[in-house]
Scaffold this active site. Structure first.
Site: not given
Ligand SMILES: Nc1ncnc2c1ncn2[C@@H]1O[C@H](COP(=O)(O)OP(=O)(O)O)[C@@H](O)[C@H]1O
Ligand SMILES: [Mg+2]
Length: 290
Positions: A121, A224
């Site tokens: 990532k 989130d």
């Protein structure tokens, strides 16, 4: 070509001296935005002539930028340096395709020495404003601070995942961090947002709530949580994407927890006709933690 696959290609074109210079830039990031020939020569222990030769190549490849106040590292330069580091340590030995592009990162499949799937990532926070910086060539507007923000964010997610490690099989397992890149174990599943049919949506929702509760008991709220940050397979659910997580003892923790749970309940109600009471669930999560 995305910036990272370009990086994969460039790794093979660069030589030892090129990497040495990139290393000097990467390790000076926190303290110095611009480096000049004299400093580079000192840090890299190479003659100024050699430094100039490598800098010319790095500028040509788009890894370093030159201005009248010195040379500065560009994002692809840091990508390359990270890739090379991961490959030297055998953490990844092959870079695969990009498998995800989220709000804040580019996500790639990779292999390690044992041919196991790994996930990279690479943080890309503020991507659009950075493009603008590049376009206007206003290097002094702070490419380094943009890089530092991405490094900090990667560190935050890596630290949280490391802290949560072992508390549930539903959180990604972190393996390594290098600058703005996290290496994780691969999770096999579909994004909840892409799933049209669930055999037992009540059970899937229950697993999600249980894991919100596990993280809460450990002191964190994802912050989130939505159908894009949840992967689902036949056996399990997985909650991804933790860099914006907040501690349960911060002032707005209740608001963040309520928003996370609300997002999920709304999604399950709309898509799968599963109804749950928001307040009942919030109370249950809090009770579990007390
Ligand atoms: N460990 C992982 N295993 C498999 N896929 C992953 C993993 N981490 C991320 N992904 C994929 O990459 C996408 C983006 O990752 P995410 O962590 O949500 O970053 P962003 O902040 O960019 O949204 C995810 O939706 C998922 O498809
Ligand atoms: Mg995401």
């Amino acid at each position: 070509m995305s910036s990272f696959s370009k990086a994969g290609h460039l790794v093979s074109l660069l030589n030892k001296g090129d990497f040495k210079i990139l290393m000097v830039f990467a390790s000076s990031l926190k303290n110095r935005q611009f480096l000049n020939l004299t400093t580079l020569s000192q840090y890299a222990n190479l003659s100024q002539g050699l430094i100039e030769h490598h800098l010319e190549r790095l500028v040509k490849f788009g890894l370093i930028s030159k201005s009248n106040i010195g040379y500065t590292l560009l994002v692809t330069g840091l990508d390359i340096y990270v890739l090379k580091t991961l490959s030297n340590k055998n953490i990844i030995t092959a870079l695969g395709p990009q498998i995800g592009i989220g709000k804040e990162a580019e996500v790639y499949l990779a292999h390690d020495l044992l041919n196991q799937d790994r996930i990279l990532k690479m943080f890309r926070l503020g991507r659009s404003s950075f493009k603008q910086i590049k376009r206007t060539r206003d290097v002094s507007a702070g490419i380094n601070s943009w890089l530092l923000l991405n490094i900090e964010t990667a560190k935050k997610e890596y630290d949280i995942l490391t802290y949560l490690r072992g508390s549930s099989s539903s959180f990604p397992t972190p393996l390594y961090r290098s600058f703005h890149c996290i290496v994780m174990e691969a999770i096999y599943g579909d994004r909840l947002s892409d799933i049209e049919i669930l055999n037992d949506p009540e059970l899937v929702l229950e697993k999600i709530i249980n894991n919100i509760s596990i993280a809460y008991c450990k002191g964190y709220i994802n912050g989130d949580l939505n159908e894009y940050n949840i992967l689902v397979n036949e056996d399990n659910i997985f909650i991804l994407d933790w860099p914006q997580a907040v501690r349960v003892d911060t002032v707005n923790a209740d608001i963040v927890l309520t928003r996370d749970v609300k997002n999920i309940l709304k999604f399950f109600s709309k898509k799968f006709n599963v109804e749950e009471d928001l307040h009942k669930i919030i109370n249950k999560i809090k009770r579990n933690a007390s």
